[in-house]
Design a protein around this motif. Structure first.
Motif, PDB file in Angstrom:
ATOM      1  N   SER A 131      15.287 -12.577  26.029  1.00 10.38           N
ATOM      2  CA  SER A 131      15.818 -13.780  27.000  1.00 10.38           C
ATOM      3  C   SER A 131      16.675 -14.588  25.958  1.00 10.38           C
ATOM      4  O   SER A 131      16.543 -14.454  24.816  1.00 10.38           O
ATOM      5  CB  SER A 131      14.627 -14.618  27.314  1.00 10.38           C
ATOM      6  N   GLN A 132      17.344 -15.344  26.708  1.00  8.64           N
ATOM      7  CA  GLN A 132      18.484 -16.042  25.933  1.00  8.64           C
ATOM      8  C   GLN A 132      18.886 -17.392  26.815  1.00  8.64           C
ATOM      9  O   GLN A 132      18.791 -17.151  28.117  1.00  8.64           O
ATOM     10  CB  GLN A 132      19.630 -15.401  25.726  1.00  8.64           C
ATOM     11  N   LYS A 133      19.028 -18.461  26.350  1.00 10.73           N
ATOM     12  CA  LYS A 133      19.458 -19.674  26.972  1.00 10.73           C
ATOM     13  C   LYS A 133      20.545 -20.467  26.205  1.00 10.73           C
ATOM     14  O   LYS A 133      20.536 -20.316  24.913  1.00 10.73           O
ATOM     15  CB  LYS A 133      18.301 -20.273  27.394  1.00 10.73           C
ATOM     16  N   PRO A 134      21.148 -21.484  26.909  1.00  8.76           N
ATOM     17  CA  PRO A 134      22.128 -22.240  26.127  1.00  8.76           C
ATOM     18  C   PRO A 134      21.258 -23.278  25.245  1.00  8.76           C
ATOM     19  O   PRO A 134      20.007 -23.718  25.559  1.00  8.76           O
ATOM     20  CB  PRO A 134      23.045 -22.884  27.039  1.00  8.76           C
ATOM     21  N   SER A 135      21.908 -23.702  24.087  1.00  8.21           N
ATOM     22  CA  SER A 135      21.106 -24.913  23.439  1.00  8.21           C
ATOM     23  C   SER A 135      22.249 -25.633  23.108  1.00  8.21           C
ATOM     24  O   SER A 135      23.341 -25.642  23.016  1.00  8.21           O
ATOM     25  CB  SER A 135      20.606 -23.804  22.114  1.00  8.21           C
ATOM     26  N   HIS A 136      21.688 -26.843  22.262  1.00  9.63           N
ATOM     27  CA  HIS A 136      22.379 -28.251  21.819  1.00  9.63           C
ATOM     28  C   HIS A 136      22.834 -28.064  20.395  1.00  9.63           C
ATOM     29  O   HIS A 136      23.467 -29.033  19.824  1.00  9.63           O
ATOM     30  CB  HIS A 136      21.641 -29.204  22.384  1.00  9.63           C
ATOM     31  N   LEU A 137      22.427 -26.851  19.521  1.00 14.41           N
ATOM     32  CA  LEU A 137      22.492 -27.049  18.182  1.00 14.41           C
ATOM     33  C   LEU A 137      24.154 -26.953  17.795  1.00 14.41           C
ATOM     34  O   LEU A 137      24.518 -26.025  18.552  1.00 14.41           O
ATOM     35  CB  LEU A 137      21.811 -26.105  17.175  1.00 14.41           C
ATOM     36  N   GLY A 138      24.541 -27.341  16.625  1.00 18.21           N
ATOM     37  CA  GLY A 138      25.920 -27.103  16.319  1.00 18.21           C
ATOM     38  C   GLY A 138      26.132 -26.099  15.508  1.00 18.21           C
ATOM     39  O   GLY A 138      25.298 -25.102  15.656  1.00 18.21           O
ATOM     40  N   GLN A 139      27.031 -25.690  14.830  1.00 20.69           N
ATOM     41  CA  GLN A 139      27.545 -24.700  14.255  1.00 20.69           C
ATOM     42  C   GLN A 139      26.790 -24.252  13.378  1.00 20.69           C
ATOM     43  O   GLN A 139      25.967 -24.922  12.239  1.00 20.69           O
ATOM     44  CB  GLN A 139      28.853 -24.615  13.536  1.00 20.69           C
ATOM     45  N   GLY A 140      26.265 -22.801  13.191  1.00 18.24           N
ATOM     46  CA  GLY A 140      25.364 -22.386  12.150  1.00 18.24           C
ATOM     47  C   GLY A 140      24.101 -21.579  12.891  1.00 18.24           C
ATOM     48  O   GLY A 140      24.206 -21.118  14.033  1.00 18.24           O
ATOM     49  N   THR A 141      23.101 -21.177  11.912  1.00 13.88           N
ATOM     50  CA  THR A 141      22.186 -20.412  12.592  1.00 13.88           C
ATOM     51  C   THR A 141      20.739 -21.093  12.376  1.00 13.88           C
ATOM     52  O   THR A 141      20.713 -21.417  10.930  1.00 13.88           O
ATOM     53  CB  THR A 141      22.073 -18.948  12.027  1.00 13.88           C
ATOM     54  N   THR A 142      19.962 -21.159  13.290  1.00 11.10           N
ATOM     55  CA  THR A 142      18.302 -21.503  12.940  1.00 11.10           C
ATOM     56  C   THR A 142      17.782 -20.519  13.179  1.00 11.10           C
ATOM     57  O   THR A 142      17.595 -20.040  14.387  1.00 11.10           O
ATOM     58  CB  THR A 142      18.153 -22.784  13.842  1.00 11.10           C
ATOM     59  N   VAL A 143      16.520 -20.130  12.382  1.00 14.94           N
ATOM     60  CA  VAL A 143      15.614 -18.941  12.827  1.00 14.94           C
ATOM     61  C   VAL A 143      14.245 -19.495  12.713  1.00 14.94           C
ATOM     62  O   VAL A 143      13.981 -20.162  11.577  1.00 14.94           O
ATOM     63  CB  VAL A 143      15.922 -17.742  11.660  1.00 14.94           C
ATOM     64  N   SER A 144      13.480 -19.562  13.976  1.00 18.02           N
ATOM     65  CA  SER A 144      12.161 -19.936  13.949  1.00 18.02           C
ATOM     66  C   SER A 144      11.119 -18.891  13.820  1.00 18.02           C
ATOM     67  O   SER A 144      11.445 -17.875  14.914  1.00 18.02           O
ATOM     68  CB  SER A 144      12.243 -20.763  15.209  1.00 18.02           C
ATOM     69  N   VAL A 145      10.471 -18.859  12.972  1.00 18.31           N
ATOM     70  CA  VAL A 145       9.536 -17.787  12.814  1.00 18.31           C
ATOM     71  C   VAL A 145       7.913 -18.365  12.994  1.00 18.31           C
ATOM     72  O   VAL A 145       7.602 -19.158  12.469  1.00 18.31           O
ATOM     73  CB  VAL A 145       9.440 -17.020  11.384  1.00 18.31           C
ATOM     74  N   LEU A 146       7.350 -17.895  14.173  1.00 17.89           N
ATOM     75  CA  LEU A 146       6.123 -18.483  14.739  1.00 17.89           C
ATOM     76  C   LEU A 146       5.064 -17.502  14.540  1.00 17.89           C
ATOM     77  O   LEU A 146       5.305 -16.207  14.612  1.00 17.89           O
ATOM     78  CB  LEU A 146       6.363 -18.828  16.410  1.00 17.89           C
ATOM     79  N   LYS A 147       3.813 -18.045  14.281  1.00 19.12           N
ATOM     80  CA  LYS A 147       2.567 -17.248  14.234  1.00 19.12           C
ATOM     81  C   LYS A 147       2.743 -15.870  13.437  1.00 19.12           C
ATOM     82  O   LYS A 147       2.562 -14.731  13.729  1.00 19.12           O
ATOM     83  CB  LYS A 147       2.152 -16.518  15.648  1.00 19.12           C
ATOM     84  N   LEU A 148       3.242 -16.061  12.020  1.00 16.93           N
ATOM     85  CA  LEU A 148       3.183 -15.195  11.154  1.00 16.93           C
ATOM     86  C   LEU A 148       2.023 -14.419  10.808  1.00 16.93           C
ATOM     87  O   LEU A 148       0.868 -14.820  10.747  1.00 16.93           O
ATOM     88  CB  LEU A 148       3.656 -15.921   9.923  1.00 16.93           C
ATOM     89  N   PHE A 149       2.225 -13.195  10.927  1.00 19.07           N
ATOM     90  CA  PHE A 149       1.006 -11.984  10.701  1.00 19.07           C
ATOM     91  C   PHE A 149       0.091 -12.267  11.836  1.00 19.07           C
ATOM     92  O   PHE A 149      -1.079 -12.013  11.559  1.00 19.07           O
ATOM     93  CB  PHE A 149       0.304 -12.311   9.271  1.00 19.07           C
ATOM     94  N   LYS A 150       0.416 -12.564  13.230  1.00 21.63           N
ATOM     95  CA  LYS A 150      -0.510 -12.763  14.040  1.00 21.63           C
ATOM     96  C   LYS A 150      -1.159 -11.161  14.329  1.00 21.63           C
ATOM     97  O   LYS A 150      -2.257 -11.421  14.873  1.00 21.63           O
ATOM     98  CB  LYS A 150       0.219 -13.075  15.419  1.00 21.63           C
ATOM     99  N   ASN A 151      -0.298 -10.271  14.071  1.00 21.31           N
ATOM    100  CA  ASN A 151      -0.995  -8.839  14.556  1.00 21.31           C
ATOM    101  C   ASN A 151      -1.462  -8.081  13.073  1.00 21.31           C
ATOM    102  O   ASN A 151      -1.869  -6.973  12.876  1.00 21.31           O
ATOM    103  CB  ASN A 151      -0.062  -8.020  15.215  1.00 21.31           C
ATOM    104  N   LEU A 152      -1.790  -9.061  12.069  1.00 23.26           N
ATOM    105  CA  LEU A 152      -2.228  -8.424  10.857  1.00 23.26           C
ATOM    106  C   LEU A 152      -3.160  -9.173  10.192  1.00 23.26           C
ATOM    107  O   LEU A 152      -3.282 -10.101   9.390  1.00 23.26           O
ATOM    108  CB  LEU A 152      -1.183  -8.409   9.933  1.00 23.26           C
ATOM    109  N   PRO A 153      -4.782  -9.085  10.942  1.00 26.53           N
ATOM    110  CA  PRO A 153      -5.542 -10.013  10.715  1.00 26.53           C
ATOM    111  C   PRO A 153      -6.154 -10.112   9.250  1.00 26.53           C
ATOM    112  O   PRO A 153      -6.322 -10.895   8.514  1.00 26.53           O
ATOM    113  CB  PRO A 153      -6.882  -9.372  11.662  1.00 26.53           C
ATOM    114  N   VAL A 154      -6.026  -9.049   8.343  1.00 24.40           N
ATOM    115  CA  VAL A 154      -6.279  -9.048   7.034  1.00 24.40           C
ATOM    116  C   VAL A 154      -5.337  -9.861   6.129  1.00 24.40           C
ATOM    117  O   VAL A 154      -5.703 -10.618   5.467  1.00 24.40           O
ATOM    118  CB  VAL A 154      -6.290  -7.695   6.300  1.00 24.40           C
ATOM    119  N   ARG A 155      -3.934  -9.756   6.367  1.00 23.62           N
ATOM    120  CA  ARG A 155      -3.051 -10.538   5.975  1.00 23.62           C
ATOM    121  C   ARG A 155      -3.396 -12.104   6.185  1.00 23.62           C
ATOM    122  O   ARG A 155      -3.208 -12.924   5.134  1.00 23.62           O
ATOM    123  CB  ARG A 155      -1.575 -10.201   6.416  1.00 23.62           C
TER     124      ARG A 155
END
Length: 286
Positions: A131-155
């Motif tokens: 999915s994609q939608k317009p955003s208000h952020l300025g020039q550049g890139t923001t990467v958001s990483v959520l729920k890291l290792f959610k599918n790796l229970p041992v990690r």
């Protein structure tokens, strides 16, 4: 024997690339630097397990490239293996973002100079845009990483103790300090659970960057060094403890404060660390 399904192969191979919160921060940070960013903000929530966000003011990702920006082995940095001989970027494998997608939920917001507005892209586990939608952020890139290792229970279990989490935050802190030192013209901020851990403004040179990160009293005990060798060409630059300086105040006694870079890359080279420590231990013992 049975062949593993593609999604299992992807998960297993990605978990070899992305092994920690530190890996995620390092890969995203280097993407920002490769994009020509002069300002980077790193925000962590719950030691990075709930959220790692890296925001930069770099060139942004062109709209034509966004469909493949997180698909593995797509890269703008090299075209063939010959390019490895004259590599000038931190990243080149085209694996980082794709591997992160396999072990977490990823949202990328980006805007180039040509774009009128920024666009937020939600990616799936294979790095494709869902999915994609317009955003208000300025020039550049923001990467958001959520729920890291959610599918790796041992990690995920590995990070269940506060001690392990604090150790990981310390490693992230040290890595970002290294970039802050080697990139004097970079403005850098580290935030954990909405509290600023530290921030460094843009400064003129490496000495000023060292003062910003280690403090003036430590840097006062350091001497700049420059050595140039012709064949093979090696340039060695650095700051080393002054003869007779207070041993406890200089970096050589403390590995946390010893920073080594090869071609502007922070590296952990135990043999070099050992040599340095042996030299200074012997010197101060005499």
């Amino acid at each position: 024997m049975k062949q593993l399904p593609p999604d299992t192969v992807r998960l297993l191979s990605s978990s070899q690339v992305i092994t920690s919160v530190l890996n995620v921060v390092k890969e995203l940070m280097e993407n920002s630097l490769d994009a020509g960013a002069s300002s980077v903000d790193i925000k962590l929530e719950n030691y990075g397990l709930d959220r790692v966000e890296v925001r930069d003011n770099g060139h942004g990702i062109k709209a034509a490239d966004t469909p493949v920006m997180a698909v593995r082995h797509f890269t703008s940095k090299i075209c063939s293996h010959e390019d490895l001989e004259r590599l000038e970027t931190y990243g080149f494998r085209g694996e980082a973002l794709g591997s992160v997608c396999a072990v977490a939920e990823v949202v990328v917001t980006t805007k180039t100079e040509e774009d009128e507005i920024s666009t937020q892209y939600t990616l799936n586990s294979t790095g494709e845009i869902v999915s994609q939608k317009p955003s208000h952020l300025g020039q550049g890139t923001t990467v958001s990483v959520l729920k890291l290792f959610k599918n790796l229970p041992v990690r995920r279990q590995y990070y269940s103790s506060t001690k392990k989490c604090k150790e990981e935050l310390k490693k992230v802190n040290e890595l970002l300090m290294a970039y802050a030192i080697i990139k004097p013209d970079l403005r850098l901020t580290l935030i954990h659970n909405k509290v600023v851990v530290w921030q460094k403004a843009k400064v003129a040179d490496h000495r000023s960057a060292l003062i910003a990160m280690l403090g003036p009293s430590t840097v006062a005990n350091l001497l700049p060094c420059h050595h140039h060798q012709e064949q093979p060409e090696i340039v060695l630059e650095g700051f080393f403890p002054k003869p007779g300086a207070d041993y406890s105040s200089t970096s050589s006694s403390n590995p946390d404060k010893t920073f080594i870079f090869v071609n502007n890359r922070p590296v952990h080279q135990k043999d070099v660390m050992k040599l340095l420590r042996q030299h200074y231990t012997a010197q101060y013992a005499d």
